[in-house]
Design an enzyme around this catalytic site. Structure first.
Site, short mmCIF file in Angstrom:
data_model
loop_
_atom_site.label_atom_id
_atom_site.label_comp_id
_atom_site.label_asym_id
_atom_site.label_seq_id
_atom_site.Cartn_x
_atom_site.Cartn_y
_atom_site.Cartn_z
N HIS A 56 0.79 -1.17 0.00
CA HIS A 56 0.18 -0.09 -0.07
C HIS A 56 0.72 1.32 0.00
CE1 HIS A 56 1.11 0.35 4.18
NE2 HIS A 56 0.68 -0.80 4.37
P1 TYD Z 1 -1.12 -3.01 8.29
O1 TYD Z 1 -0.24 -1.90 8.16
O2 TYD Z 1 -2.45 -2.96 7.59
O3 TYD Z 1 -0.23 -4.17 7.62
P2 TYD Z 1 -0.07 -4.87 6.11
O4 TYD Z 1 -0.05 -3.31 5.21
O5 TYD Z 1 1.21 -5.55 6.04
O6 TYD Z 1 -1.24 -5.47 5.73
O7 TYD Z 1 -1.18 -3.66 9.63
C1 TYD Z 1 -1.96 -4.83 9.87
C2 TYD Z 1 -2.86 -4.42 11.33
O8 TYD Z 1 -2.05 -3.94 12.37
C3 TYD Z 1 -4.11 -3.51 11.01
O9 TYD Z 1 -5.18 -4.00 11.33
C4 TYD Z 1 -3.70 -2.26 11.66
C5 TYD Z 1 -2.85 -2.91 12.72
N1 TYD Z 1 -1.70 -1.72 13.21
C6 TYD Z 1 -1.74 -0.90 14.20
O10 TYD Z 1 -2.97 -1.13 15.14
N2 TYD Z 1 -0.85 -0.10 14.29
C7 TYD Z 1 0.23 -0.11 13.69
O11 TYD Z 1 1.12 0.68 14.14
C8 TYD Z 1 0.34 -0.61 12.50
C9 TYD Z 1 1.43 -0.69 11.67
C10 TYD Z 1 -0.47 -1.83 12.24
#
Ligand code: TYD
Length: 140
Positions: A56
């Site tokens: 993303h």
């Molecule tokens: P995400 O950034 O969406 O991971 P990816 O892009 O690899 O799929 O994060 C995954 C989950 O973790 C999402 O539900 C939100 C949570 N999250 C937090 O709560 N705080 C954070 O700082 C991050 C990076 C993710």
């Protein structure tokens, strides 16, 4: 003049490295070794073979990604050009500006990706639709 966000704005930062026979040491001070105020730190670990994370872009968030242990690749895409950066040393960080599509992939066994982030977590900052990302006017 129209300046567009580009994958070439992403840059490797070399952090201080204190070599020592007892084990090496690296440190980071915000706004000195990282070009923003660090508001959040998160890390990715226990990645199963073949998985990728973080496919993303962010509207506002800037990050520095560090391979604290092991190695992985960061694939970057500005909508026109693509670049893949290999990270595998604990004293290098990859600065990724906002409005760059990025994906972490090809994690080695037991690797840890440490991410220094300029802002607290905000789900609204994510751009997860690549078509929308391509359509955006990515002016600086
Ligand atoms: P995400 O950034 O969406 O991971 P990816 O892009 O690899 O799929 O994060 C995954 C989950 O973790 C999402 O539900 C939100 C949570 N999250 C937090 O709560 N705080 C954070 O700082 C991050 C990076 C993710």
């Amino acid at each position: 003049m129209k300046i567009m966000r580009s994958v070439y704005d992403a840059a490797i930062i070399q952090f201080p490295k204190i070599l020592d026979d007892r084990g090496n040491l690296t440190f980071i001070e915000e706004e000195r070794h990282v070009p923003f105020k660090i508001n959040r730190v998160y890390w990715i670990y226990d990645v199963p073979g073949g998985e990728s994370r973080g496919s993303h872009a962010y509207r506002e968030l800037q990050e520095v990604i560090i391979a604290l242990s092991g190695s992985f690749e960061v694939f970057l895409d500005d909508g026109m050009a693509q670049k893949t950066v290999n990270l595998g040393r604990a004293y290098y960080g990859l600065y990724v500006p906002n409005l760059i599509w990025r994906r972490m992939q090809n994690f080695s066994t037991n690797s840890i990706a440490l991410v220094l982030a300029s802002l607290p977590y905000n789900v609204g900052d994510y751009i997860r639709d690549y078509t929308e990302f391509k359509r955006m006017d990515k002016l600086l």
